[in-house]
Design a protein around this motif. Sequence first.
Motif: not given
Length: 86
Positions: A30-57
């Motif tokens: 549970c905790y790892q997927n919560y972290l992964d979601f926010h890390r994914c959002n942060k990384a993709l947002s920084a690159k101005d990319q779509d964050t839709a793949p983060c929805d899985w986490y």
Amino acid sequence: MSDNIDEKIKNYRTAPFDARFPNTNQTRNCYQNYLDFHRCNKALSAKDQDTAPCDWYQRVYKSLCPVSWVTKWDDQLEAGSFAGKI
């Protein structure tokens, strides 16, 4: 590849087996997927990319984590006192 991710998210029902967490207690998962979601959002947002793949986490942690934990972690993130590295 995006179609494949979109298809998986669309057909999502519950958290799939994750070999990193083979035990019954899914707290760490549970905790790892919560972290992964926010890390994914942060990384993709920084690159101005779509964050839709983060929805899985997000779907995984929402199906595994109690709502009270998620609310507490979200409040901590907003306050800047969250213990995890995002």
